[in-house]
Scaffold this active site. Sequence first.
Site, PDB file in Angstrom:
ATOM      1  N   HIS A 459       0.905  -1.191   0.012  1.00 42.95           N
ATOM      2  CA  HIS A 459      -0.112   0.130   0.125  1.00 42.95           C
ATOM      3  C   HIS A 459       0.982   1.164   0.084  1.00 42.95           C
ATOM      4  CE1 HIS A 459      -3.024  -2.873   1.519  1.00 42.95           C
ATOM      5  NE2 HIS A 459      -3.803  -2.247   0.556  1.00 42.95           N
ATOM      6  N   HIS A 499      -7.062   6.702  -2.822  1.00 43.78           N
ATOM      7  CA  HIS A 499      -8.161   5.711  -2.088  1.00 43.78           C
ATOM      8  C   HIS A 499      -7.419   5.359  -0.821  1.00 43.78           C
ATOM      9  CE1 HIS A 499      -5.896   2.771  -4.139  1.00 43.78           C
ATOM     10  NE2 HIS A 499      -6.537   1.723  -3.387  1.00 43.78           N
TER      11      HIS A 499
END
Length: 815
Positions: A459, A499
């Site tokens: 991520h 996001h």
Amino acid sequence: MNEYNNDNMEQEKEKKKEEQKYKNIIKKEYFIFPRLYDKNKEIEYNKLRIHNIKEYICIHLTISLFIILIECFVFSFNLNIKDTTYVEICVVIFSILNCLMHIVVLIKMYFFTSESVYTKGVFIGYIVLNQVFQFLSLYFFTKRNEQSKNDIAHLKYYDNSFNLYVHFFVDSVFILCLPALSFFLSVLFMMMFLCLNILLINMIKFNKTNYGSDIYHICLLSVVLLMFLILRYMMEERNRLLFFFIKDMMFDNYKKWYSDYIGAHYDKDKDSTTINGDNNKYEKEKCEDYKFLFSNKCILFHDFTLNACYKDYYSMICFLNKLLKSCNIKEDMSSNTSVNINGDTYQNMNFHDNINSNIPKNYNSFYEELKKNLNESDILTIAYEVEVLKNIKKINCDEIGKNWDYSFIDSEYGKSTLVILEVGYHLISPYIENNENKKKKLQLFLLLINSMYFPNPYHNANHGATVCHLSKCLAHITDYDSYLNNTYMICYLIASIAHDVGHPGKTNSYLSETNHILSIRYNDMSILENYHCSITFSILQLIGFDFLINNEDTKLVEKNNYTNMRKFIIELIISTDMKLHFEYVDIFKKRKKSQNFDISDTDAINLGTINIKLADIGHTCLKWKDHAKWTMLVSEEFFSQKRVEELHKNKNIDPLNFSNFGKEDNIDEGMIFNYENIYINYINNINNINTYDYSYIKLNFIHHHDFVKSIPSTQVYFFEIIVMPLIKELQSMEKSKKEITQKVLHNLNINLQTWRLIEKNINLFYNTEKMTGTDYYKNLEKQKLLRGIRLLDIAEEDVISLTKNFKEEIKHGKL
């Protein structure tokens, strides 16, 4: 004269109004020992601190009770029933009362809620009663021994001095560590406790002259414990304000510091003191229009954010100072610059001459003047213009945002430290109207988003840019971009690129199980997704959201307002929560069957959520080489979390203990949104420090064979249950080119077949360069069990041939 006095009175009134307006954080009488101005927030703060040491309090009470039980046994050991005196009876009674008090307090602490037991009165009462009982027990016991001239022969290791030292140490540590007591109250109790013990020594050894060594040792122990108290106090997050004062005193002129800080701004008549970020001093605010960076998040006590109240304001000042200095020292700064000061524009202000002047005084005066007339957005914009524009790579690639099979992870753009800024600007800028100010704001927004993506294995900023690229591809494949106007396409792409901004590399379930501060803030509901939304809109609030709106739009103009756009972006980001996966798929499935299904209006958000959900897990549908790399990265991230979870279990770490927050093997405090962290990542990006490139990431999970063996089966399950149904829902939306069927679904089937093959023969997974250092790989190499083809080089035809060969080997009993 009267007019002059009237003017002064009016100025004083205005000052008082401003003081009342900006009265917030630190009470002046607690300037060195900070307290929250709001008493209710101070109570909440202390409750949470005490709640975090609940186990410590219970452990102390248990140890203390154990010691007192031993004493009670010793006191009653020599109890002579025939000639029992009142002294012996008193000793036993006081000891039993002390035991009962400990048991009552222990039960109350362990079984009752914090609101009813974690009060200052409870702890003060316990400390006082414990010392009274202890004092009387020891005194009468010693007096009895002196009178009978009977040493305790049965328990030779137990004596009065040892008992004193044990009690003094155990009870002192409890007093010093207890956050319910203020600093002064802790010191006061400590000194009283010391005096009480010295008195007891004198009374116990009244017929002896050589007890000076005992007093010396107990005083020495007191000094050590007081040092521990100061250290504990200074290490508490909100009290670190004192460090910054010490720093200023050490590095600045002491007299100047004293006159400016104490003489001018520490007036007894003033109610409170606030922080002026413009001139880096702790004083009253003078500028009515001045605003703190995210004052509602970082400065005020909010949502139990323990590290926000007394730390972030200074981090903010450091950030702004560093940004300004890094901007001003650049040689490329325009020599002919205009600065707006108090509404007037001054031309030909030479930054270069002022900054590089050999006379520091000139620089400082100009620097201070410049800071007074720049707000936060201006400062960030200057930094952006000076630093970032020179480092941006213009993307000359038509495949980004259009070609689903484009190998983004291995591209030069995917390896850039400014990947969010560069890819985001490439994909979003065509929808921005022809306005330089709006494009500049877009770049500034992307820069800050880029700086809040952290170097997690999976991520990271590369993942955010990849999802934006795949979201744009899906918008084109499903014809979604033709239904949205430019404004909502900007929102759609911003939601995709932001996001996972601020992602700490841990899952929602981990945050919830450990009672992390974010799980408390968002009530365990889509924790990280809410956090990503919060960061996104905090940055938008800072720089302004007007760049989102394209005034050239001719359709859905009435919906181009901030409320609708905010709702649209939030819904898209929240939809990436895998816990809500089936819920969003079911909604889309039902809406698609409805007769009033309309992508151009009510169902635009439904198709948008499905697109961004597929893009978020889109690496499963890429070519095998790219998908295998992303799988390695996400496996490493999950493995890192697993290690932390095991660490918590092995150490029996209390999930309610927030003191572990920010330590190694936990979520780093640097991953919580504030401007100091933005600055650190900003500098790393400028200096081209890339820590999330696949080739540089160290994979720790490869040394744990059981974990490696679980990966193929996990992938097969994820493909069949999660990804496949999602893609099939989108198949009906694809255009005549059938790209979802021919590319997305085709890649998924090949990857699924490959994982099934690896699931049956895990040795294939080890045949890659990253695995060469593992013991399992060396063993396979020694036994010559490695296949000739490398894991990342497996192609479609290889999967077919390997599957065929594998079946034949099983048939002939070779495997």
